[in-house]
Scaffold this active site. Structure first.
Site, PDB file in Angstrom:
ATOM      1  N   ASP A   1       0.851  -1.185   0.000  1.00  0.00           N
ATOM      2  CA  ASP A   1       0.000   0.000   0.000  1.00  0.00           C
ATOM      3  C   ASP A   1       0.890   1.239   0.000  1.00  0.00           C
ATOM      4  OD1 ASP A   1      -2.056   1.763   0.138  1.00  0.00           O
ATOM      5  OD2 ASP A   1      -2.863   1.053   2.045  1.00  0.00           O
ATOM      6  N   ALA A   2       1.159   1.768  -1.202  1.00  0.00           N
ATOM      7  CA  ALA A   2       2.060   2.917  -1.324  1.00  0.00           C
ATOM      8  C   ALA A   2       1.484   4.019  -2.206  1.00  0.00           C
ATOM      9  CB  ALA A   2       3.406   2.465  -1.883  1.00  0.00           C
ATOM     10  N   LYS A   3       0.395   3.723  -2.926  1.00  0.00           N
ATOM     11  CA  LYS A   3      -0.333   4.716  -3.718  1.00  0.00           C
ATOM     12  C   LYS A   3       0.588   5.503  -4.647  1.00  0.00           C
ATOM     13  CE  LYS A   3      -3.830   4.968  -0.091  1.00  0.00           C
ATOM     14  NZ  LYS A   3      -3.172   4.021   0.837  1.00  0.00           N
ATOM     15  N   ARG A   4       1.313   4.782  -5.476  1.00  0.00           N
ATOM     16  CA  ARG A   4       2.277   5.396  -6.389  1.00  0.00           C
ATOM     17  C   ARG A   4       1.604   5.889  -7.669  1.00  0.00           C
ATOM     18  NH1 ARG A   4       5.681   6.056  -2.334  1.00  0.00           N
ATOM     19  NH2 ARG A   4       7.013   4.261  -1.869  1.00  0.00           N
TER      20      ARG A   4
ATOM     21  N   THR B   1      -0.825  -0.456  -4.611  1.00  0.00           N
ATOM     22  CA  THR B   1      -1.886   0.529  -4.789  1.00  0.00           C
ATOM     23  C   THR B   1      -1.317   1.706  -5.567  1.00  0.00           C
ATOM     24  OG1 THR B   1      -1.407   1.519  -2.625  1.00  0.00           O
ATOM     25  CG2 THR B   1      -3.179  -0.116  -2.731  1.00  0.00           C
TER      26      THR B   1
END
Length: 583
Positions: A187-190, A214
């Site tokens: 979960d890092a939303k790159r 993510t």
């Protein structure tokens, strides 16, 4: 046929074990713990997870994870003549490897769970605020929950805040998850311009060894493509998030491609569906705190997996979330829980409790969705398709009695698709019915298998202005001595046209002749799938099947029209199930 309510193990041609169940009302096929199998494209129904004490009327189909086909249609020419050419990007996956979603499906089926455990080492929950304590916190959680979850979701921020030593701790935590055989969603939303996204992919997939990520799709496809380039990895794009301020931007009204206004999150969901069709590894993040929005999103994006955070401390409704997001195959949804488990006195017991609660809701949701699909059945057929089904019955293409099929099976029904050659208008209608199924396939010619499919292939060729070839049944002993008639070049790809499929064995001789001539064969399109195991056998050999009609849909339609009695339908339905078992 097994007695009412009994079960018997049998092997599919793919080598996976399933369970055949028969209820008192109608034959059904269900998956029951502890013998679930990954979704597999076997003939006649869609596999689901169900409680051991229940079985449901279902239909098996080739799941979206197994094969992704786009539907981009381009106009081109073939040797100077106008022709249609259907282009796609194919990503073939196997349950032993393949895409992240194949691996995820396998894990979910093996453990009978949709639970995703979040690894969020909040400083307040650590013995001391150090990366070592964060790793210890996660290690305990992994040890206590790996039996009950199908995925772990470490949040990169809780490790990156410690600097380089925190990143190292994150890598070690991911390694611990891998030791337990559980996929990891980072979960890092790159999301950034292409070159930066390539670096993000390198960091997540190679350095950290995560299986999925993510991502923020705000910068468009070119920013997401590097994250989806490796088909063995997956992404979940932010679609409608669970935080209170999500509606500030995500609910803004925008104009879609058709000129209609819709919330931004629906446009993003459509992108997810499109990218998933193109790349085969795109899911969505949709908050459990917005069940109404999730319903709308599932309507426009029926296939991608949904990561649904927000159940538990954020107040999301578990039942509403499962009802809205789970697919009719019982998959397609990941429910992440972090603090609800990490703060429990008995983490293992809490994880098991959550898994069971999710499964209870899943069973109810799947039963409702399968019932809806069954009720709709042929409701979505066009008038021309209904007319074609009527004509097939009227001219005697379907006969009832006792018949020995080419496969050796004894059948209560016989389908003779050589008859339409005597009815030019019917044959032309059959040709038109094939055309929608060719969209999204890559090929240069049709290849009709002799003999029954040759007039059908000719009808499709004329309807779509598509070149056709055919392999000879017997090698030509004179003239050109050709095994394949028509104009083609080695290396070209064909789509095989046939009248129907039963077990699928009879197709391979034709495939072999085409392939020995240097042609590529990937897709097979038939008029009728008898739903007797043929689709599964083709899939196991790497071929994709499409059919104008599934036989059970025809039976239901003919019964509704008064052309078949319930007793006839029941007899044929039982035969179809028993024939899949024999295959």
């Amino acid at each position: 046929t097994p007695a009412s309510g009994t079960c018997c193990d049998f092997m599919l041609s793919s080598g996976k074990t399933s369970l055949l169940c028969v209820s008192s009302r109608t034959p059904v096929c269900s998956l029951t713990h502890p013998h679930p199998i990954p979704p597999t494209s076997i003939a006649s129904a869609r596999p689901i997870h169900s409680h051991p004490k229940q079985s449901y009327v279902v239909r098996l189909h080739a799941p979206s994870e197994r094969l992704r086909l786009s539907a981009r249609v381009a106009t081109t020419s073939h040797r100077g003549k106008p022709a249609r050419r259907f282009i796609n990007r194919r990503i073939q996956c196997t349950m032993s490897g393949g895409s992240f979603f194949d691996v995820l499906s396998k894990e979910a089926c093996k453990k009978n769970t949709l639970l995703c455990v979040g690894l969020d080492p909040h400083s307040k929950e650590l013995k001391e605020n150090t990366p070592e304590a964060a790793k210890e916190f996660c290690a305990k959680l992994i040890e206590n929950t790996h039996e009950y979850c199908c995925c772990y979701k470490p949040n990169a921020a809780f490790f990156e805040c410690f600097g380089a030593s925190g990143v190292e701790a994150l890598h070690q935590v991911i390694a611990l998850c891998k030791e337990k055989g559980v996929p990891v969603l980072l979960d890092a939303k790159r999301g950034d311009i292409g070159s930066t996204s390539e670096a993000y992919a390198e960091a997540a997939y190679k350095a950290a060894n995560a299986d999925a990520l993510t991502a923020s799709p705000y910068m468009g496809e070119d920013s997401m493509e590097p994250l989806m380039r490796d088909s063995s990895k997956g992404i979940f794009i932010l679609t409608r998030t669970s935080n209170p301020g999500a509606s500030d931007i995500q609910s803004l009204s925008v104009v879609d491609d058709s000129g209609n206004r819709a919330p931004l999150y629906e446009s993003v969901a459509k992108l997810a569906q499109r990218w998933n069709e193109k790349y085969g590894n795109c899911g969505m993040v949709v908050g459990a705190t917005a069940p109404n929005e999730m319903v709308a999103i599932r309507k426009v994006a029926p296939d991608p997996w949904i990561l649904a955070p927000g159940v538990g401390f954020q107040g999301g409704d578990l039942g509403a979330t499962v009802r809205a997001a789970v697919r009719a195959d019982g998959l397609g949804l990941l429910l992440p829980v972090s603090r609800g488990i990490s703060r429990a006195k008995d983490q293992s017991a809490e994880a098991k409790k959550l898994r069971d609660a999710i499964n209870d809701e899943r069973e109810k949701a799947v039963v409702a969705k399968v019932a809806q699909e069954k009720a709709e059945g042929h409701a979505g057929w066009t008038e021309s398709k209904k007319k074609l089904a009527d004509q097939l019955m009227e001219v005697g293409c379907v006969k009832f009695g006792t018949f020995t099929l080419k496969s050796g099976l004894t059948s209560p029904i016989y389908i003779d698709l050589r008859i339409p050659v005597a009815y030019p208008r019917l044959l032309a209608a059959i040709g038109e019915a094939f055309l929608p199924l060719l969209e999204g396939l890559e090929f240069t010619q049709l290849a009709a298998l002799p003999y029954a499919a040759m007039p059908i292939g000719s009808a499709v060729s004329l309807a779509g202005s598509i070149p056709m070839i055919y392999p000879r049944k017997e090698s030509k002993a004179y003239g050109t001595k050709a095994d394949i008639e028509g104009v083609f070049k080695a290396g070209e790809q064909v789509v095989v046209i046939d009248d129907l499929i039963t077990t699928g064995d009879s197709k391979f001789e034709g495939f072999a002749k085409l392939e020995s001539g240097g042609l590529k064969v990937k897709d097979v399109v038939v008029l009728i799938d008898r739903e007797s195991g043929g689709a599964d056998l083709l899939a196991a050999k790497g071929y994709n099947l499409r059919a104008v009609f599934k036989f059970r849909d025809l039976l239901a339609y003919w019964q509704e029209q008064g052309k078949l009695t319930p007793e006839q339908v029941k007899e044929v339905d039982a035969f179809l199930l028993s024939s899949v078992k024999k295959v």
